[in-house]
Scaffold this motif. Structure first.
Motif, mmCIF file in Angstrom:
data_model
loop_
_atom_site.group_PDB
_atom_site.id
_atom_site.type_symbol
_atom_site.label_atom_id
_atom_site.label_comp_id
_atom_site.label_asym_id
_atom_site.label_seq_id
_atom_site.Cartn_x
_atom_site.Cartn_y
_atom_site.Cartn_z
ATOM 1 N N ARG A 193 -6.848 -2.967 -11.310
ATOM 2 C CA ARG A 193 -6.976 -1.935 -10.169
ATOM 3 C C ARG A 193 -5.429 -1.965 -8.761
ATOM 4 O O ARG A 193 -5.610 -3.495 -8.539
ATOM 5 C CB ARG A 193 -8.244 -2.082 -9.513
ATOM 6 N N LEU A 194 -4.698 -1.218 -8.590
ATOM 7 C CA LEU A 194 -4.672 -1.384 -7.256
ATOM 8 C C LEU A 194 -5.035 -1.088 -6.017
ATOM 9 O O LEU A 194 -5.921 0.377 -6.328
ATOM 10 C CB LEU A 194 -3.285 -0.989 -7.444
ATOM 11 N N GLU A 195 -5.299 -1.609 -5.095
ATOM 12 C CA GLU A 195 -5.840 -1.013 -3.732
ATOM 13 C C GLU A 195 -5.399 -1.435 -2.821
ATOM 14 O O GLU A 195 -4.140 -1.894 -2.258
ATOM 15 C CB GLU A 195 -7.249 -1.836 -3.957
ATOM 16 N N MET A 196 -5.221 -0.635 -2.004
ATOM 17 C CA MET A 196 -4.889 -0.944 -0.336
ATOM 18 C C MET A 196 -6.397 -2.238 0.567
ATOM 19 O O MET A 196 -6.930 -1.831 -0.037
ATOM 20 C CB MET A 196 -5.253 0.092 0.537
ATOM 21 N N SER A 228 -9.063 -1.143 2.200
ATOM 22 C CA SER A 228 -9.840 -0.259 1.948
ATOM 23 C C SER A 228 -9.460 1.292 1.823
ATOM 24 O O SER A 228 -10.039 2.347 1.594
ATOM 25 C CB SER A 228 -11.227 -0.263 1.852
ATOM 26 N N THR A 229 -8.570 1.687 2.014
ATOM 27 C CA THR A 229 -8.194 3.327 3.081
ATOM 28 C C THR A 229 -7.592 3.652 1.225
ATOM 29 O O THR A 229 -7.238 2.777 0.142
ATOM 30 C CB THR A 229 -7.414 3.187 4.104
ATOM 31 N N PRO A 230 -7.585 4.983 1.206
ATOM 32 C CA PRO A 230 -6.647 5.405 0.256
ATOM 33 C C PRO A 230 -5.191 4.749 -0.443
ATOM 34 O O PRO A 230 -4.570 4.652 1.057
ATOM 35 C CB PRO A 230 -6.513 7.129 0.350
ATOM 36 N N LEU A 231 -5.599 4.848 -1.341
ATOM 37 C CA LEU A 231 -3.580 4.418 -1.723
ATOM 38 C C LEU A 231 -2.958 5.833 -1.262
ATOM 39 O O LEU A 231 -3.073 6.879 -1.818
ATOM 40 C CB LEU A 231 -3.742 4.386 -3.397
ATOM 41 N N LEU A 237 -0.819 -4.186 0.092
ATOM 42 C CA LEU A 237 -1.790 -4.180 -1.161
ATOM 43 C C LEU A 237 -2.391 -5.185 -1.617
ATOM 44 O O LEU A 237 -2.113 -6.319 -1.884
ATOM 45 C CB LEU A 237 -0.960 -2.956 -2.273
ATOM 46 N N GLN A 238 -3.267 -4.671 -2.701
ATOM 47 C CA GLN A 238 -4.169 -5.805 -2.937
ATOM 48 C C GLN A 238 -4.434 -5.522 -5.048
ATOM 49 O O GLN A 238 -4.606 -4.319 -5.202
ATOM 50 C CB GLN A 238 -5.604 -6.344 -2.783
ATOM 51 N N ARG A 268 -6.237 -6.052 -8.304
ATOM 52 C CA ARG A 268 -7.640 -6.758 -8.553
ATOM 53 C C ARG A 268 -8.059 -6.731 -10.103
ATOM 54 O O ARG A 268 -7.812 -5.543 -11.018
ATOM 55 C CB ARG A 268 -8.694 -5.508 -7.644
ATOM 56 N N THR A 307 -2.316 -10.430 -3.126
ATOM 57 C CA THR A 307 -1.836 -9.643 -1.954
ATOM 58 C C THR A 307 -0.627 -9.401 -2.028
ATOM 59 O O THR A 307 0.332 -10.567 -2.110
ATOM 60 C CB THR A 307 -2.934 -10.048 -0.849
#
Length: 397
Positions: A341-344, A347-350, A375-376, A378, A390
């Motif tokens: 899973r790719l995330e900011m 925690s803001t939207p990509l 980016l992180q 997971r 990250t």
């Protein structure tokens, strides 16, 4: 000449020869472990009435292989060598002896595989050594000193030593740079090598027990700046790398405390370790370990980040595809399938133009604006355990 043939007949009971010596059965006798009732899988104080003479009994302890000798370190405080040293108690066939002084100001005793050498730690991170002749120990002398630290020195059956050390990084006095390392010595060279990830982290690693056959090590993990820690275990794999350490469980790791000096008795049944939230409540504990060890070999391994993800630079309005290295994440459960899973990181939207293909393991997109994105990535295994890597994605004009 007639030949006379002598036959020796050994009567047997299930699983044991009558001809076995008392040496081999002492571990199951009433006098083993100072005559204590062995614990179950809940930790109990170890021999508190036998060791009260020495102030704080802490750090590494060691039984001889026959169970009749016990070596331990003592001190008056965690930080001072005043009134500290190493003592032993010996079972003489009838009772355990009173404490016998081996050396003052030394600590962390351990025995060579043949039990004719006693190693200990001393000032300036030096290793001291005492030799045994005709059952008596000679006065310990400095045996090994290096420009790097030599903390918690441990021999193994193979001749390879394990030690907590800064090696060739950082300062000997900076314990945050210490890793668990191997130390290989020959007539012409000494090579120190960190065990690396996943055993070692960015913090202090130096309190550990290594099995004599090097099949596993028990380490003090998740060290805080004040050296509170938990006990974890890592197993050595066939390629001589190490599995991601896993907790020994809530019975042992029951809240913040110093946990160190861990050792397993030579009969492989019990784990002994030092635990304390302060000098006042610092003492030895022991717990049944052989059954726990067997279970831990079968429980889930959490995935971990083996290689840091590289920061990336792309151009606005240009398509890009970034490939996630196949060896970036590792899961020691060899048949495990990881989800990505790719995330900011905040925690803001990509951004809508940024995409992850978890099958091909690629990150791609066509940026519409310049900027820098933290980016992180997971990864999650089937048991819900996760690892995170990250990296930054800089979008230039």
């Amino acid at each position: 000449m007639k030949k006379v043939i002598f036959l020796t007949i050994l009567l047997s009971t299930p699983g044991k020869l009558i001809g076995q010596t008392a040496k081999s059965t002492f571990w199951t006798s009433a006098n083993a472990y100072f005559g204590q009732t062995p614990p179950s899988e809940l930790p109990q104080p170890f021999a508190p009435a036998m060791l009260v003479d020495s102030g704080i009994v802490m750090g590494s302890v060691v039984f001889s292989k026959n169970g009749r000798e016990f070596y331990y370190g003592y001190a008056q405080s965690w930080t001072s060598r005043v009134n500290s040293g190493i003592k032993k108690r010996v079972f003489d066939g009838h009772r355990w002896s009173q404490p016998i002084l081996i050396a003052e100001t030394l600590n962390s005793p351990t025995l060579s595989p043949d039990e004719n050498i006693l190693y200990a730690g001393g000032r300036a991170s030096q290793v001291w050594r005492a030799l045994k002749t005709n059952g008596d120990w000679h006065t310990p002398v400095v045996w090994l000193g290096k420009p790097y630290g030599l903390y918690n020195f441990k021999p193994t059956n193979s001749g390879v030593f394990y030690v907590g050390s800064n090696g060739h990084q950082g300062s000997k006095a900076d314990f945050t740079t210490y890793d668990i390392c191997t130390l290989t010595m020959s007539k012409t060279d000494t090579v120190i090598q960190s065990l690396g990830i996943p055993v070692n982290t960015n913090g202090f690693e130096g309190d550990f027990y290594i099995a004599p056959d090097e099949s596993y090590l028990i380490l003090s993990a998740n060290e805080t700046p004040t050296f509170d820690s938990e006990l974890y275990i890592s197993f050595r794999k066939a390629d001589k790398t190490w599995t991601n350490p896993k907790s020994l469980g809530p019975a042992i790791n029951d809240g913040l405390a110093h946990r160190f000096g861990q050792t397993v008795t030579p009969d492989n049944k019990y784990l002994i370790y030092t635990k304390g939230t302060s000098e006042k409540d610092c003492k030895l504990y022991w717990i049944r370990f052989d059954r726990l060890l067997k279970r831990l070999k079968q429980t889930n391994y959490a995935p971990y980040l083996k290689k840091s993800l590289t920061n990336q630079v792309v151009r606005v309005g240009k398509d890009f595809v970034l490939t996630i290295p196949a060896d970036a994440f590792v899961d020691d459960d060899t048949q495990e399938r990881l989800t990505y899973r790719l995330e900011m990181a905040d925690s803001t939207p990509l951004p809508s133009w940024l995409h992850l293909d978890s099958v091909k393991k690629t990150v791609s997109g066509k940026p519409t604006t310049t900027g820098t994105y933290l980016l992180q990535l997971r990864v999650t295994d089937s048991a819900g355990e996760t690892a995170i890597g990250t990296f930054t994605l800089a979008v230039n004009p």
